[in-house]
Design a protein around this motif. Structure first.
Motif, PDB file in Angstrom:
ATOM      1  N   UNK A 119      14.722   2.221   1.489  1.00 29.36           N
ATOM      2  CA  UNK A 119      15.217   1.570   2.704  1.00 29.36           C
ATOM      3  C   UNK A 119      14.107   1.460   3.749  1.00 29.36           C
ATOM      4  N   UNK A 120      13.287   2.510   3.874  1.00 32.45           N
ATOM      5  CA  UNK A 120      12.186   2.500   4.840  1.00 32.45           C
ATOM      6  C   UNK A 120      11.162   1.417   4.506  1.00 32.45           C
ATOM      7  N   UNK A 121      11.050   1.076   3.228  1.00 31.96           N
ATOM      8  CA  UNK A 121      10.068   0.079   2.798  1.00 31.96           C
ATOM      9  C   UNK A 121      10.299  -1.275   3.458  1.00 31.96           C
ATOM     10  N   UNK A 122      11.532  -1.560   3.846  1.00 34.79           N
ATOM     11  CA  UNK A 122      11.834  -2.831   4.512  1.00 34.79           C
ATOM     12  C   UNK A 122      11.223  -2.901   5.906  1.00 34.79           C
ATOM     13  N   UNK A 123      10.876  -1.735   6.469  1.00 36.81           N
ATOM     14  CA  UNK A 123      10.334  -1.656   7.827  1.00 36.81           C
ATOM     15  C   UNK A 123      11.293  -2.248   8.857  1.00 36.81           C
ATOM     16  N   UNK A 124      12.588  -2.105   8.572  1.00 35.50           N
ATOM     17  CA  UNK A 124      13.626  -2.591   9.477  1.00 35.50           C
ATOM     18  C   UNK A 124      14.525  -1.428   9.884  1.00 35.50           C
ATOM     19  N   UNK A 125      14.502  -1.070  11.155  1.00 29.98           N
ATOM     20  CA  UNK A 125      15.310   0.044  11.631  1.00 29.98           C
ATOM     21  C   UNK A 125      16.790  -0.226  11.427  1.00 29.98           C
ATOM     22  N   UNK A 126      17.191  -1.503  11.543  1.00 32.13           N
ATOM     23  CA  UNK A 126      18.606  -1.851  11.387  1.00 32.13           C
ATOM     24  C   UNK A 126      19.058  -1.696   9.942  1.00 32.13           C
ATOM     25  N   UNK A 127      18.194  -2.031   9.004  1.00 34.10           N
ATOM     26  CA  UNK A 127      18.561  -1.852   7.598  1.00 34.10           C
ATOM     27  C   UNK A 127      18.642  -0.373   7.258  1.00 34.10           C
ATOM     28  N   UNK A 128      17.717   0.420   7.787  1.00 29.87           N
ATOM     29  CA  UNK A 128      17.740   1.865   7.538  1.00 29.87           C
ATOM     30  C   UNK A 128      19.016   2.488   8.093  1.00 29.87           C
ATOM     31  N   UNK A 129      19.398   2.091   9.312  1.00 31.22           N
ATOM     32  CA  UNK A 129      20.624   2.622   9.912  1.00 31.22           C
ATOM     33  C   UNK A 129      21.855   2.183   9.115  1.00 31.22           C
ATOM     34  N   UNK A 130      21.855   0.933   8.645  1.00 27.87           N
ATOM     35  CA  UNK A 130      22.974   0.436   7.839  1.00 27.87           C
ATOM     36  C   UNK A 130      23.058   1.204   6.523  1.00 27.87           C
ATOM     37  N   UNK A 131      21.903   1.477   5.914  1.00 31.60           N
ATOM     38  CA  UNK A 131      21.871   2.254   4.676  1.00 31.60           C
ATOM     39  C   UNK A 131      22.465   3.639   4.885  1.00 31.60           C
ATOM     40  N   UNK A 132      22.065   4.315   5.959  1.00 27.97           N
ATOM     41  CA  UNK A 132      22.571   5.666   6.242  1.00 27.97           C
ATOM     42  C   UNK A 132      24.089   5.650   6.417  1.00 27.97           C
ATOM     43  N   UNK A 133      24.592   4.676   7.150  1.00 25.82           N
ATOM     44  CA  UNK A 133      26.032   4.571   7.390  1.00 25.82           C
ATOM     45  C   UNK A 133      26.794   4.321   6.088  1.00 25.82           C
ATOM     46  N   UNK A 134      26.311   3.361   5.287  1.00 25.58           N
ATOM     47  CA  UNK A 134      26.975   3.024   4.031  1.00 25.58           C
ATOM     48  C   UNK A 134      26.946   4.213   3.073  1.00 25.58           C
ATOM     49  N   UNK A 135      25.796   4.882   2.990  1.00 28.03           N
ATOM     50  CA  UNK A 135      25.668   6.041   2.097  1.00 28.03           C
ATOM     51  C   UNK A 135      26.645   7.136   2.510  1.00 28.03           C
ATOM     52  N   UNK A 136      26.744   7.382   3.803  1.00 28.63           N
ATOM     53  CA  UNK A 136      27.653   8.413   4.322  1.00 28.63           C
ATOM     54  C   UNK A 136      29.103   8.083   3.973  1.00 28.63           C
ATOM     55  N   UNK A 137      29.529   6.856   4.262  1.00 28.43           N
ATOM     56  CA  UNK A 137      30.909   6.478   3.993  1.00 28.43           C
ATOM     57  C   UNK A 137      31.222   6.504   2.497  1.00 28.43           C
ATOM     58  N   UNK A 138      30.276   6.101   1.682  1.00 29.91           N
ATOM     59  CA  UNK A 138      30.472   6.028   0.235  1.00 29.91           C
ATOM     60  C   UNK A 138      30.559   7.423  -0.380  1.00 29.91           C
ATOM     61  N   UNK A 139      29.545   8.237  -0.107  1.00 27.84           N
ATOM     62  CA  UNK A 139      29.487   9.546  -0.764  1.00 27.84           C
ATOM     63  C   UNK A 139      30.390  10.589  -0.119  1.00 27.84           C
ATOM     64  N   UNK A 140      30.798  10.368   1.104  1.00 29.75           N
ATOM     65  CA  UNK A 140      31.747  11.287   1.728  1.00 29.75           C
ATOM     66  C   UNK A 140      33.023  11.367   0.892  1.00 29.75           C
ATOM     67  N   UNK A 141      33.497  10.234   0.404  1.00 29.51           N
ATOM     68  CA  UNK A 141      34.719  10.198  -0.384  1.00 29.51           C
ATOM     69  C   UNK A 141      34.510  10.767  -1.787  1.00 29.51           C
ATOM     70  N   UNK A 142      33.349  10.512  -2.365  1.00 35.64           N
ATOM     71  CA  UNK A 142      33.049  11.092  -3.675  1.00 35.64           C
ATOM     72  C   UNK A 142      32.968  12.607  -3.575  1.00 35.64           C
ATOM     73  N   UNK A 143      32.314  13.117  -2.542  1.00 38.42           N
ATOM     74  CA  UNK A 143      32.213  14.554  -2.345  1.00 38.42           C
ATOM     75  C   UNK A 143      33.585  15.168  -2.098  1.00 38.42           C
TER      76      UNK A 143
END
Length: 251
Positions: A119-143
């Motif tokens: 995600x950092x490779x994109x050099x876009x703070x908005x993409x990194x923040x979106x990735x963190x949010x999506x990962x949290x929502x996705x894996x929170x339910x799996x956990x």
């Protein structure tokens, strides 16, 4: 359906399609990376030393996640801690030492760090923040689904361990030495694809970006690293399939 059962159901469903989320994130990140490269929107001069250094920094972040997974897997016995499989949840015991003494879901922490590098490779703070949010929502339910299974199977033993162990952010003050010695055989069996995956993904981003700009693809480190990692994967896959060299009782 009560919220508790709904979250568990969602977690089990999301796990079945866990391979789709990375592909969506990968496609979105690659599109953004190429688009910013093509129109020179990245915070680096084209083909500059800074851009190359940043590429290796992002790659190093992903390898930190891979090393973390290697350390965790190398010290764990077979069938532990509510690991999801295609047949369902699996757990013969609860891991409570090593990384599991500091955090309840260390493998997902490793996954997060590996994908954070991409995600950092994109050099876009908005993409990194979106990735963190999506990962949290996705894996929170799996956990949550995994923990419900563990609570039902191990009862108070699991509840007592979970009550003092963080879910996702490790607490290093709780560290306990792993109960089992490190096993390279198990690592080679279980994590053989991670090494190749990091090189392949980073080479894909780099090569596609260079192609979009009309530049030559001349990063020999990424090229040779990708070739070596793929060959290494094939060799380990063949050894595991054709021999019993990597078999180890209880691991």
């Amino acid at each position: 359906m009560a919220l508790q059962e709904e979250m568990e159901k969602q977690g089990l469903w999301l796990f079945k399609f866990r391979s789709i989320l990375p592909l969506i994130l990968l496609a979105g990140g690659l599109f953004l990376y190429v688009w910013r490269e093509k129109y020179n929107l990245r915070p680096f001069h084209e083909n500059s030393k800074a851009e190359e250094i940043y590429l290796y920094i992002c790659m190093a972040v992903s390898f930190v996640g891979l090393v973390l997974r290697i350390y965790i897997v190398g010290h764990t016995p077979v069938n532990t801690s509510g690991r999801n499989t295609s047949e369902g949840q699996v757990a013969d015991s609860i891991n409570q030492t090593g990384m599991y003494s500091m955090v309840r879901h260390p493998l997902y922490v490793g996954n997060f760090i590996m994908w954070l590098g991409i995600a950092l490779l994109t050099a876009s703070i908005w993409f990194v923040l979106a990735f963190i949010l999506i990962y949290w929502l996705y894996y929170e339910r799996i956990m949550y689904a995994e923990e419900q299974f563990m609570r039902k199977k191990f009862g108070e033993v699991y509840i007592d361990w979970a009550s003092k162990t963080p879910a996702f952010i490790p607490d290093i003050t709780l560290y306990k030495k792993p109960a089992l010695p490190f096993s390279w055989k198990k690592v080679l069996k279980k994590e053989k694809n991670g090494f190749a995956a990091v090189f392949i993904v980073f080479y894909l981003f780099y090569a596609t970006g260079e192609w979009a700009e009309g530049d030559k693809i001349n990063n020999k480190f990424l090229l040779y690293g990708t070739i070596f990692s793929v060959l290494f994967y094939i060799v380990i896959k063949t050894i595991r399939k054709q021999t019993t060299l990597l078999n180890e009782e209880g691991r």
